[in-house]
Write a protein that holds these residues in place. Structure first.
Motif, short mmCIF file in Angstrom:
data_model
loop_
_atom_site.label_atom_id
_atom_site.label_comp_id
_atom_site.label_asym_id
_atom_site.label_seq_id
_atom_site.Cartn_x
_atom_site.Cartn_y
_atom_site.Cartn_z
N ALA A 133 -1.01 11.67 -9.39
CA ALA A 133 -2.39 11.92 -8.56
C ALA A 133 -3.73 11.89 -9.25
O ALA A 133 -5.24 12.18 -8.77
N ALA A 134 -4.09 10.42 -9.94
CA ALA A 134 -5.39 9.25 -10.22
C ALA A 134 -6.10 10.84 -11.44
O ALA A 134 -6.94 10.76 -11.63
N ALA A 135 -5.04 11.60 -12.05
CA ALA A 135 -5.41 12.25 -12.98
C ALA A 135 -5.30 11.37 -14.15
O ALA A 135 -6.78 11.79 -14.89
N PHE A 136 -4.93 10.50 -14.71
CA PHE A 136 -5.29 9.63 -15.36
C PHE A 136 -5.14 8.49 -15.26
O PHE A 136 -4.36 7.60 -14.45
N THR A 137 -5.73 6.97 -16.06
CA THR A 137 -6.18 5.53 -16.09
C THR A 137 -5.32 5.17 -17.33
O THR A 137 -5.16 5.80 -18.47
N THR A 138 -4.09 4.17 -17.19
CA THR A 138 -3.09 3.51 -18.31
C THR A 138 -3.52 2.50 -17.89
O THR A 138 -3.49 1.95 -16.93
N LYS A 139 -3.31 1.42 -19.05
CA LYS A 139 -2.85 -0.21 -19.30
C LYS A 139 -1.50 0.01 -19.57
O LYS A 139 -0.94 0.56 -20.32
N SER A 140 -0.45 -1.06 -18.91
CA SER A 140 0.40 -1.31 -19.34
C SER A 140 0.78 -2.69 -18.83
O SER A 140 0.22 -3.38 -18.24
N ARG A 141 2.07 -3.21 -19.70
CA ARG A 141 2.82 -4.73 -19.53
C ARG A 141 3.48 -4.44 -19.27
O ARG A 141 4.62 -3.70 -19.64
N VAL A 142 4.41 -5.55 -18.64
CA VAL A 142 5.77 -5.62 -18.45
C VAL A 142 6.29 -6.54 -20.27
O VAL A 142 5.67 -7.70 -20.34
N ALA A 229 -11.95 2.77 8.59
CA ALA A 229 -10.67 3.64 9.87
C ALA A 229 -10.49 4.70 9.47
O ALA A 229 -12.12 5.39 8.88
N VAL A 230 -10.30 5.57 9.89
CA VAL A 230 -10.10 6.95 10.71
C VAL A 230 -8.30 6.95 9.54
O VAL A 230 -7.48 6.75 9.77
N GLY A 231 -8.54 8.32 8.88
CA GLY A 231 -7.17 8.65 8.07
C GLY A 231 -7.06 9.93 8.44
O GLY A 231 -8.67 10.92 8.66
N ALA A 232 -6.56 11.17 8.36
CA ALA A 232 -5.77 11.89 8.57
C ALA A 232 -4.94 12.97 7.36
O ALA A 232 -4.42 12.45 6.73
N SER A 233 -5.24 14.27 6.60
CA SER A 233 -4.68 15.18 5.71
C SER A 233 -3.40 15.44 6.36
O SER A 233 -2.48 15.11 7.52
N ARG A 234 -2.16 15.60 4.92
CA ARG A 234 -0.88 16.16 6.33
C ARG A 234 -0.54 17.17 6.69
O ARG A 234 -0.01 16.97 7.86
N ALA A 235 -1.94 18.55 6.61
CA ALA A 235 -1.70 19.81 7.14
C ALA A 235 -2.20 19.24 9.20
O ALA A 235 -1.25 19.88 9.84
N ALA A 236 -3.09 18.05 9.03
CA ALA A 236 -3.70 17.36 10.30
C ALA A 236 -2.87 16.64 10.99
O ALA A 236 -2.25 16.39 12.47
N ASN A 246 -2.31 7.73 10.53
CA ASN A 246 -3.44 7.36 9.33
C ASN A 246 -2.87 8.60 8.53
O ASN A 246 -4.57 8.69 8.38
N GLN A 247 -2.07 8.89 7.81
CA GLN A 247 -2.34 9.66 7.06
C GLN A 247 -2.39 9.43 5.91
O GLN A 247 -1.83 8.59 5.35
N VAL A 248 -3.36 9.91 5.05
CA VAL A 248 -3.49 10.05 3.64
C VAL A 248 -3.01 10.49 2.25
O VAL A 248 -3.31 12.41 2.71
N GLY A 249 -2.35 10.41 1.41
CA GLY A 249 -2.34 11.47 0.56
C GLY A 249 -0.96 10.81 -0.02
O GLY A 249 -0.34 9.77 0.22
N GLN A 250 0.09 11.58 -0.95
CA GLN A 250 1.33 11.33 -1.79
C GLN A 250 2.17 10.83 -0.83
O GLN A 250 2.60 10.22 -1.23
N THR A 251 2.49 11.47 0.22
CA THR A 251 3.88 10.80 1.04
C THR A 251 3.28 9.51 2.47
O THR A 251 3.77 10.83 3.58
N ILE A 269 -3.84 18.54 -4.51
CA ILE A 269 -3.27 17.75 -5.05
C ILE A 269 -2.56 16.78 -4.45
O ILE A 269 -2.80 15.41 -4.92
N GLN A 270 -1.75 16.65 -3.00
CA GLN A 270 -1.31 15.72 -3.26
C GLN A 270 -2.56 14.61 -1.88
O GLN A 270 -1.75 13.70 -1.59
N HIS A 271 -2.84 15.67 -1.13
CA HIS A 271 -3.51 14.62 -1.35
C HIS A 271 -4.99 13.43 -1.47
O HIS A 271 -5.23 12.61 -1.52
N ARG A 272 -5.38 14.08 -2.89
CA ARG A 272 -6.21 13.28 -3.96
C ARG A 272 -5.17 12.60 -4.47
O ARG A 272 -5.88 11.65 -4.75
N ALA A 273 -4.18 12.05 -4.12
CA ALA A 273 -2.79 11.38 -4.89
C ALA A 273 -2.94 9.92 -4.55
O ALA A 273 -3.09 8.95 -5.02
#
Length: 329
Positions: A133-142, A229-236, A246-251, A269-273
Motif C-alpha cells: 500500500a505504498a508504505a515501502f519502496t523497493t528495488k528488485s531485478r529478475v 479524469a474523475v475517480g471515486a473511492s470504493r465507498a462511493a 472509476n474506482q481508485v484503490g486496491q480493488t 488503506i485500500q484507497h491509499r494503495a
C-alpha cells in the motif's frame, strides 16, 4: 547495446501514452524494439520511431481482436525468439499484465509488476516498486530468464528521441490455445471526453463525503476545469454513486498522476494503495483527523461543497485570464 522489447498498446494505430513512456525507460537499458499487433499496427511506426524505437515488429491478424489474450502471448513469444531481448517491457493495464504473466511462464522467467521506475544494472534491469500500500519502496531485478516487467502509467516522462524505426513483419504461429476463448460481442463505453483514469496527469476523486450520485457534478466540474479524469473511492462506488470503472484503490484502478485531488475521502488503506504514488496529493475533508491528511502535500479542512466550487471558479478565472490577449500590446 542489447535490445529491449516494448509491447505496444495502441488504438487503431494511435499509440497510447504509457507505451511512449516505456520507450523512454527502454532507452535507459538498451535499444528499444517495439512490437505492434492487430489492425493498423503498421500505422504506429511514425510515432514509435519518433520516440526512440530502432525497429518496429508488426503483425496483423483477426485473432488479436476475435480472441482473448493468448494470441498476443504467442506473438510476444515469437518476438522474444526473434531478437533475444535483454528485457520485455509491458504497460501495467489489466489485460497487459495477464499477457506479461503468461509470457513469463512460457519463458520460465521472473516477472516484476507495477514498476514505477527502471534503471540499468550490472546484472540486468533494476525496477523500483511501491509496495505494501505504498508504505515501502523497493528495488528488485529478475534473476532468472529474460526479465518481464510491467510499468505503471505516468512513471516516466515522454521524450522525443528520433530513431530509425525500421518496420519489419514478424512471423507468428498461433498455438492451439489461441482460439480457446472467443469474443462474441463488444459494447463500446460511452465517452465522457475526459482522459483515461489510469493515464491522466490530473485526477479529481470523490468519496463518501460527496453524499450522493447527484453531487458528483461538483467533482466533475472541478475535473473538467483542470482537464482531469474523475475517480471515486470504493465507498462511493459500492453506494452506486459512480461507475466501478472509476474506482481508485486496491480493488480498483491504481493511478499515479502528477496531481491527485481527494474530495470527501477519508483515506482508508485500500484507497491509499491505489493512489499513494501520485506526485502531488491534495485533500479536502471536513474531518481534521481523517487519515488522508497523513500523506497529503496540501490539505484543506472544510466542507467540500464550499471549497471545491470555489476552487473550480478560481481555476476557470485563471484559465480565462491566461487566454485573454494582453491589452498592453
Amino acid at each position: 547495446m542489447a535490445e529491449v522489447l516494448v509491447y505496444v498498446d495502441h488504438v487503431d494505430g494511435a499509440v497510447r501514452k504509457p507505451t511512449l513512456e516505456l520507450l523512454a525507460l527502454a532507452r535507459r537499458i538498451g535499444e528499444p524494439v517495439a512490437l505492434a499487433l492487430g489492425d493498423k499496427a503498421a500505422d504506429t511506426a511514425a510515432s514509435l520511431a519518433e520516440h526512440g524505437a530502432t525497429r518496429i515488429l508488426t503483425h496483423e491478424a483477426a485473432e488479436y481482436a476475435d480472441y482473448l489474450v493468448v494470441p498476443k502471448v504467442d506473438a510476444l513469444q515469437a518476438a522474444v525468439a526473434a531478437i533475444s531481448p535483454a528485457a520485455v517491457l509491458v504497460p501495467s493495464s489489466a489485460e497487459a499484465k495477464e499477457v506479461a504473466a503468461r509470457l513469463a511462464l512460457r519463458l520460465s522467467s521472473g516477472i516484476i509488476t507495477d514498476a514505477i521506475d527502471l534503471e540499468a544494472g550490472d546484472e540486468g534491469p533494476v525496477a523500483t516498486q511501491s509496495v505494501f500500500a505504498a508504505a515501502f519502496t523497493t528495488k528488485s531485478r529478475v534473476s532468472r530468464g529474460i526479465p518481464v516487467i510491467t510499468v505503471k502509467p505516468n512513471s516516466a516522462a515522454v521524450e522525443a528521441a528520433p530513431a530509425a524505426g525500421t518496420v519489419q513483419a514478424l512471423e507468428v504461429s498461433f498455438s492451439a490455445q489461441a482460439t480457446g476463448t472467443k469474443v462474441t460481442s463488444r459494447t463500446p463505453r460511452e465517452s465522457t471526453g475526459r482522459p483515461e483514469l489510469t493515464e491522466a496527469a490530473v485526477v479529481v476523486a470523490g468519496g463518501r463525503g460527496v453524499g450522493g450520485a447527484e453531487n458528483f457534478a461538483v467533482i466533475e466540474a472541478l475535473a473538467d476545469s483542470l482537464g482531469a479524469a474523475v475517480g471515486a473511492s470504493r465507498a462511493a462506488v459500492d453506494a452506486g454513486w459512480y461507475p466501478h470503472t472509476n474506482q481508485v484503490g486496491q480493488t480498483g484502478n491504481s493511478v499515479s498522476p502528477q496531481l491527485y485531488i481527494a474530495c470527501g475521502i477519508s483515506g482508508a488503506i485500500q484507497h491509499r494503495a491505489g493512489m499513494q504514488t501520485s506526485k502531488t496529493i491534495v485533500a479536502v475533508n471536513k474531518d481534521p483527523q481523517a487519515p488522508i491528511f497523513d500523506l497529503v502535500d496540501y490539505g484543506v479542512v472544510g466542507d467540500l461543497f464550499d471549497v471545491v466550487p470555489q476552487l473550480t471558479e478560481h481555476v476557470n478565472i485563471r484559465k480565462g485570464s491566461m487566454a485573454a490577449p494582453d491589452s498592453r500590446r
